[in-house]
Design an enzyme around this catalytic site. Structure first.
Site, PDB file in Angstrom:
ATOM      1  N   HIS A 106       0.821  -1.222   0.000  1.00  0.00           N
ATOM      2  CA  HIS A 106       0.000   0.000   0.000  1.00  0.00           C
ATOM      3  C   HIS A 106       0.850   1.266   0.000  1.00  0.00           C
ATOM      4  O   HIS A 106       0.337   2.350  -0.259  1.00  0.00           O
ATOM      5  CB  HIS A 106      -0.918   0.002   1.230  1.00  0.00           C
ATOM      6  CG  HIS A 106      -2.018  -1.016   1.145  1.00  0.00           C
ATOM      7  ND1 HIS A 106      -3.316  -0.680   0.824  1.00  0.00           N
ATOM      8  CD2 HIS A 106      -2.016  -2.350   1.286  1.00  0.00           C
ATOM      9  CE1 HIS A 106      -4.062  -1.776   0.805  1.00  0.00           C
ATOM     10  NE2 HIS A 106      -3.303  -2.807   1.085  1.00  0.00           N
ATOM     11  N   ASP A 135       3.710   9.585  -1.045  1.00  0.00           N
ATOM     12  CA  ASP A 135       2.521   8.862  -0.598  1.00  0.00           C
ATOM     13  C   ASP A 135       2.273   7.730  -1.577  1.00  0.00           C
ATOM     14  O   ASP A 135       2.431   7.916  -2.790  1.00  0.00           O
ATOM     15  CB  ASP A 135       1.303   9.815  -0.594  1.00  0.00           C
ATOM     16  CG  ASP A 135       0.327   9.486   0.534  1.00  0.00           C
ATOM     17  OD1 ASP A 135       0.231   8.295   0.896  1.00  0.00           O
ATOM     18  OD2 ASP A 135      -0.336  10.411   1.034  1.00  0.00           O
TER      19      ASP A 135
HETATM   20  P1  ADP Z   1      -2.882   7.135   4.874  1.00  0.00           P
HETATM   21  O1  ADP Z   1      -3.349   5.742   4.559  1.00  0.00           O
HETATM   22  O2  ADP Z   1      -1.388   7.336   4.761  1.00  0.00           O
HETATM   23  O3  ADP Z   1      -3.389   7.675   6.175  1.00  0.00           O
HETATM   24  P2  ADP Z   1      -4.744   7.997   2.756  1.00  0.00           P
HETATM   25  O4  ADP Z   1      -5.032   9.379   2.279  1.00  0.00           O
HETATM   26  O5  ADP Z   1      -4.529   7.024   1.680  1.00  0.00           O
HETATM   27  O6  ADP Z   1      -3.497   8.103   3.749  1.00  0.00           O
HETATM   28  O7  ADP Z   1      -5.963   7.451   3.634  1.00  0.00           O
HETATM   29  C1  ADP Z   1      -6.355   8.139   4.748  1.00  0.00           C
HETATM   30  C2  ADP Z   1      -7.781   7.735   5.132  1.00  0.00           C
HETATM   31  O8  ADP Z   1      -8.005   8.134   6.473  1.00  0.00           O
HETATM   32  C3  ADP Z   1      -8.831   8.441   4.282  1.00  0.00           C
HETATM   33  O9  ADP Z   1      -9.945   7.619   4.101  1.00  0.00           O
HETATM   34  C4  ADP Z   1      -9.179   9.669   5.142  1.00  0.00           C
HETATM   35  O10 ADP Z   1     -10.511  10.092   4.983  1.00  0.00           O
HETATM   36  C5  ADP Z   1      -8.946   9.180   6.549  1.00  0.00           C
HETATM   37  N1  ADP Z   1      -8.385  10.271   7.380  1.00  0.00           N
HETATM   38  C6  ADP Z   1      -7.143  10.775   7.326  1.00  0.00           C
HETATM   39  N2  ADP Z   1      -6.994  11.765   8.223  1.00  0.00           N
HETATM   40  C7  ADP Z   1      -8.168  11.901   8.842  1.00  0.00           C
HETATM   41  C8  ADP Z   1      -8.658  12.784   9.860  1.00  0.00           C
HETATM   42  N3  ADP Z   1      -7.877  13.709  10.414  1.00  0.00           N
HETATM   43  N4  ADP Z   1      -9.944  12.660  10.245  1.00  0.00           N
HETATM   44  C9  ADP Z   1     -10.722  11.704   9.672  1.00  0.00           C
HETATM   45  N5  ADP Z   1     -10.327  10.860   8.722  1.00  0.00           N
HETATM   46  C10 ADP Z   1      -9.066  10.953   8.301  1.00  0.00           C
END
Ligand code: ADP
Length: 465
Positions: A155, A363
């Site tokens: 991932h 990312d």
């Molecule tokens: P990572 O897996 O590195 O955290 P991604 O952008 O691929 O990054 O996925 C992040 C997921 O977590 C998304 O579905 C996003 O909506 C959720 N998310 C990230 N930060 C927050 C936050 N501060 N509050 C709520 N949901 C969050």
């Protein structure tokens, strides 16, 4: 297809709606095949208590969970997974802690997973292993005689060969990938790094159809960019909580355009760089100052890893100084919130925002970018400012692509985004949504599992370790 067995470090309970797109999509396939999800229970126990697998039924899906001892968890999860692989795979060699004890713990937990999983397997199972915590799992399973088809999906990004080569034991790690039948990456650039690494460091032979041969085995590899569940997200967006959030934001900020950032508080997300770019934008465009507010939501993450407390302090101090230097009695440029927004409210926040700043330094994919697009009002959509170093940038070419290390360039993109005419916003949004819809999470699941069904390594049960 036989029964699907998903293996990941953490199990997201598919019965909980807060689980998110990946859990929901996997649960769908697991439901259809009466499958099993195997992983860590989330519990840390005394070493002497790590024994049986806990089994639970979530509808037709079986959840199989193992506990970890504190020593194993520390070395495997905090140490090797998040103190070595996470930083190096995100191009941060400077943050890696190559403590020799970590790799032993990583190997121990992968062996434990293999030992506990093997007796639960059936002859025609198809096994899908997820992410950097479990790279050697197939090799450990094969060493115990497992001959089932096994796929692996990474991932997070895979760095270029010489960066990988900085990891002590990198050859062991990448060799372990050849125990899989199929290895999937998020982007073409990750796949290219894999190809270049195995060809130069392991003298792998490149065959037709994205197959590589080395160590007496052939592995298939491909790029399978992960997507979101667009329908699920649109339903969430139409729900009461998202609507309430949208209306509250619109009321509160009726005189301003909102910029939004939603991230885990992680050094890979480029948060300080984003703040510096916003500060540059404010400094250069005094006339626009009080008409724009940046809301940055950063959810707490891995707080017991040192590099994460450093980034927290840096971000707090930057936000404080921007507000101190540019704020007015009736306007603060940055709202920084160190919390998680409930998933059901997120689409409302996205929809109320004119601009999303998704500017990671590196990312694997970045799903926030896709969620932001899916939540927009297509008649009056917002603008996505996206780092060219997010995996999503390979697909989302109509976003305003930026180099997050370039403070001035990103500040200019913020200005362009805020001033973009409606017609151009619509055109870009339409084109972007075509890609988000086409390559959704169901496409991802189906295309990976389809490729795994086709991939058949010729040799089985070779000695691995
Ligand atoms: P990572 O897996 O590195 O955290 P991604 O952008 O691929 O990054 O996925 C992040 C997921 O977590 C998304 O579905 C996003 O909506 C959720 N998310 C990230 N930060 C927050 C936050 N501060 N509050 C709520 N949901 C969050």
């Amino acid at each position: 297809m036989g029964r699907l067995v998903v293996v990941s470090n953490r199990i997201a309970d598919p019965r909980k709606t807060a689980a998110g797109g990946l859990a929901v999509a996997l649960a769908e396939v697991l439901n259809n095949t009466g499958g099993m999800w195997f992983g860590w229970s989330g519990k840390i126990v005394d070493h002497s208590e790590v024994d049986d697998v806990h089994l639970e039924h979530a509808g037709p899906v079986k959840l199989a969970m193992v506990d970890l001892s504190k020593a194993d968890h520390d070395a495997f999860y905090l140490g090797y997974s998040n103190g070595v692989l996470w930083p190096v795979f995100h191009y941060r060699l400077d943050l890696a802690d190559f403590d020799a004890g970590y790799i032993a713990g990583y190997r121990r937990v992968n062996q434990l997973f293999a030992r506990k999983l093997l007796p639960l397997l059936r002859e025609d199972d198809v096994i899908w292993v997820h992410d950097y915590h479990l790279i050697p799992l197939a090799a450990e399973l094969r060493a115990l005689g497992c001959t089932q088809r096994i796929g692996f999906f990474l991932h997070i990004p895979l760095p270029p060969p010489l960066m990988l080569a900085a990891i002590p034991g990198h050859d062991w790690l990448i060799r372990a990938l050849f125990a899989y039948d199929l290895v999937g990456f998020q982007s073409e650039s990750d796949l290219d790094h894999f190809a270049r690494y195995v060809e130069s460091e392991a003298h792998a032979q490149r065959l037709e159809d994205q197959r590589w041969r080395a160590f007496g085995r052939t592995v298939h590899a491909g790029a399978f960019p992960i997507g979101i569940d667009v329908q699920e997200f649109e339903q969430l967006a139409a729900g009461a909580e998202a609507t309430d959030m949208y209306e509250r934001m619109k009321r509160e900020y009726y005189r301003r355009k909102l910029l939004v950032g939603v991230d885990r508080l992680d050094y890979s997300k480029g948060l300080p760089q984003r703040m510096r770019a916003f500060r540059e934008f404010l400094a250069k465009n005094p006339e626009l100052r009080s008409s724009a507010t940046l809301i940055q939501i950063a959810s707490p993450s891995r707080e017991n890893v040192e590099a994460y407390t450093d980034i927290l302090h840096e971000l707090e101090s930057l936000c404080g100084s921007i507000n101190g230097n540019f704020g007015e009695l009736d306007w603060m440029p940055v709202r920084y919130i160190h919390r998680t927004v409930p998933r059901a409210r997120l689409p409302g926040l996205y929809k109320a925002s004119r601009v999303a700043l998704v500017t990671p330094l590196r990312d694997g994919m970045n799903l926030v970018a896709k969620e932001f697009l899916a939540a927009q009002d297509e008649e009056d959509p917002g603008v996505l400012v996206l780092s060219r170093f997010a995996g999503a940038a390979e697909q989302l070419k109509e976003a305003l692509l930026v180099n997050p290390y370039d403070t001035e360039g990103t500040a200019t993109a913020i200005l362009l985004a805020l001033q973009m005419p409606l017609e151009e916003r619509r055109e870009r949004h339409q084109a972007l949504m075509r890609s988000v819809r086409q390559y959704d999470v169901h496409w991802w699941c189906e295309s990976f599992l389809g490729a795994l069904a086709e991939a058949r390594a010729e040799e089985k049960g070779t000695s691995w370790l």
